[in-house]
Design a protein around this motif. Sequence first.
Motif, PDB file in Angstrom:
ATOM      1  N   MET A  81       0.824  -1.199   0.000  1.00  0.00           N
ATOM      2  CA  MET A  81       0.000   0.000   0.000  1.00  0.00           C
ATOM      3  C   MET A  81       0.863   1.255   0.000  1.00  0.00           C
ATOM      4  SD  MET A  81      -3.227  -0.909   2.495  1.00  0.00           S
ATOM      5  CE  MET A  81      -4.398   0.069   1.525  1.00  0.00           C
ATOM      6  N   ARG A  82       0.281   2.326  -0.447  1.00  0.00           N
ATOM      7  CA  ARG A  82       0.991   3.601  -0.505  1.00  0.00           C
ATOM      8  C   ARG A  82       1.265   4.137   0.893  1.00  0.00           C
ATOM      9  NH1 ARG A  82      -1.906   7.923  -4.178  1.00  0.00           N
ATOM     10  NH2 ARG A  82      -1.522   6.204  -5.644  1.00  0.00           N
ATOM     11  N   ASN A  84       2.071   4.823   4.589  1.00  0.00           N
ATOM     12  CA  ASN A  84       1.850   3.978   5.765  1.00  0.00           C
ATOM     13  C   ASN A  84       0.371   3.642   5.949  1.00  0.00           C
ATOM     14  OD1 ASN A  84       1.071   6.557   6.472  1.00  0.00           O
ATOM     15  ND2 ASN A  84       1.938   6.467   8.533  1.00  0.00           N
ATOM     16  N   ASN A  85      -0.342   3.583   4.826  1.00  0.00           N
ATOM     17  CA  ASN A  85      -1.774   3.287   4.896  1.00  0.00           C
ATOM     18  C   ASN A  85      -2.057   1.917   5.496  1.00  0.00           C
ATOM     19  OD1 ASN A  85      -2.564   5.748   3.879  1.00  0.00           O
ATOM     20  ND2 ASN A  85      -2.900   5.029   1.794  1.00  0.00           N
ATOM     21  N   LYS A  88      -1.951   2.251   9.200  1.00  0.00           N
ATOM     22  CA  LYS A  88      -3.106   3.024   9.661  1.00  0.00           C
ATOM     23  C   LYS A  88      -4.360   2.152   9.716  1.00  0.00           C
ATOM     24  CE  LYS A  88      -1.621   7.588   7.992  1.00  0.00           C
ATOM     25  NZ  LYS A  88      -1.905   8.681   7.015  1.00  0.00           N
ATOM     26  N   ILE A  89      -4.547   1.337   8.690  1.00  0.00           N
ATOM     27  CA  ILE A  89      -5.717   0.457   8.637  1.00  0.00           C
ATOM     28  C   ILE A  89      -5.629  -0.616   9.709  1.00  0.00           C
ATOM     29  CG2 ILE A  89      -6.832  -1.337   7.231  1.00  0.00           C
ATOM     30  CD1 ILE A  89      -6.265   0.460   4.782  1.00  0.00           C
ATOM     31  N   SER A 121      -8.272   7.164   9.116  1.00  0.00           N
ATOM     32  CA  SER A 121      -7.178   7.639   8.262  1.00  0.00           C
ATOM     33  C   SER A 121      -6.584   6.468   7.469  1.00  0.00           C
ATOM     34  CB  SER A 121      -6.096   8.287   9.118  1.00  0.00           C
ATOM     35  OG  SER A 121      -5.013   8.717   8.331  1.00  0.00           O
ATOM     36  N   GLY A 122      -6.342   6.705   6.191  1.00  0.00           N
ATOM     37  CA  GLY A 122      -5.729   5.688   5.341  1.00  0.00           C
ATOM     38  C   GLY A 122      -6.721   4.789   4.645  1.00  0.00           C
ATOM     39  N   LEU A 123      -8.012   4.920   4.985  1.00  0.00           N
ATOM     40  CA  LEU A 123      -9.035   4.063   4.396  1.00  0.00           C
ATOM     41  C   LEU A 123      -9.944   4.888   3.491  1.00  0.00           C
ATOM     42  CD1 LEU A 123     -10.390   1.286   4.220  1.00  0.00           C
ATOM     43  CD2 LEU A 123     -11.746   1.899   6.238  1.00  0.00           C
ATOM     44  N   THR A 127     -10.358   1.107  -1.212  1.00  0.00           N
ATOM     45  CA  THR A 127     -10.129  -0.038  -0.336  1.00  0.00           C
ATOM     46  C   THR A 127     -11.414  -0.512   0.318  1.00  0.00           C
ATOM     47  OG1 THR A 127      -7.908   0.807   0.145  1.00  0.00           O
ATOM     48  CG2 THR A 127      -8.770  -0.889   1.622  1.00  0.00           C
TER      49      THR A 127
END
Length: 214
Positions: A81-82, A84-85, A88-89, A121-123, A127
């Motif tokens: 994933m791009r 630190n996604n 985060k997820i 964050s990150g979602l 996704t």
Amino acid sequence: MKNYKSLISNLPVADHAIGTKLATWEKYQESHPEIWNTLQSIFSGELEVKLCRQDLKDIAHTQDYKKLIIATILWGYSSGMRGNNFSKIINKLPEIVSLLQCASKGIDNWKIHYKKVKEISGLGLSTYSKFLYFVGGKIGEHEPLILDIRVIEAINTGIYKEFVGMKRITYTNAPNLYPEYLKIMNNFALSSECTAAQAEMFLFIFGQNLKQHT
């Protein structure tokens, strides 16, 4: 898309597979040991795994949504994933699992539901729509489908008349247009003797790479 009805109705959605390497995910071994155990169970001792849509549907049917989330990320982001996604997820797994448990029973108000998704964050929709697709349930009257950047760019080619009302879709406004996307895809499926998932897979694989002749 009607010009390609025959192709679409024969697409093997369940067999649509993507491979990923264990080495891509090894960097999370120390920072997320619990997740590393899940990763290892998915790879089953191999250095590479190929997951198909049916594999993920099967995991979803067990209601092990933590494993489903990890497996779906492996399938959807085989090169990682791009940024630190992923971390985060992973750090919000309980919240995402809770959302998916609710989604599996059906989402009556998409706007309220997605507002909770946006807090993670990150979602993003790319996704989260993958998670929804494998979990099932309904959003209003329709089964969920994947809506990621490749599908968005296919819609924006302007080739497919079914999406004339969505030609200005962007990754930013896609969540607001998601119910309309589901409606269009399901209407097309009903009139074309295919499934909505086949129509989505068509846009994902071929959508940007066709030019209709006159």
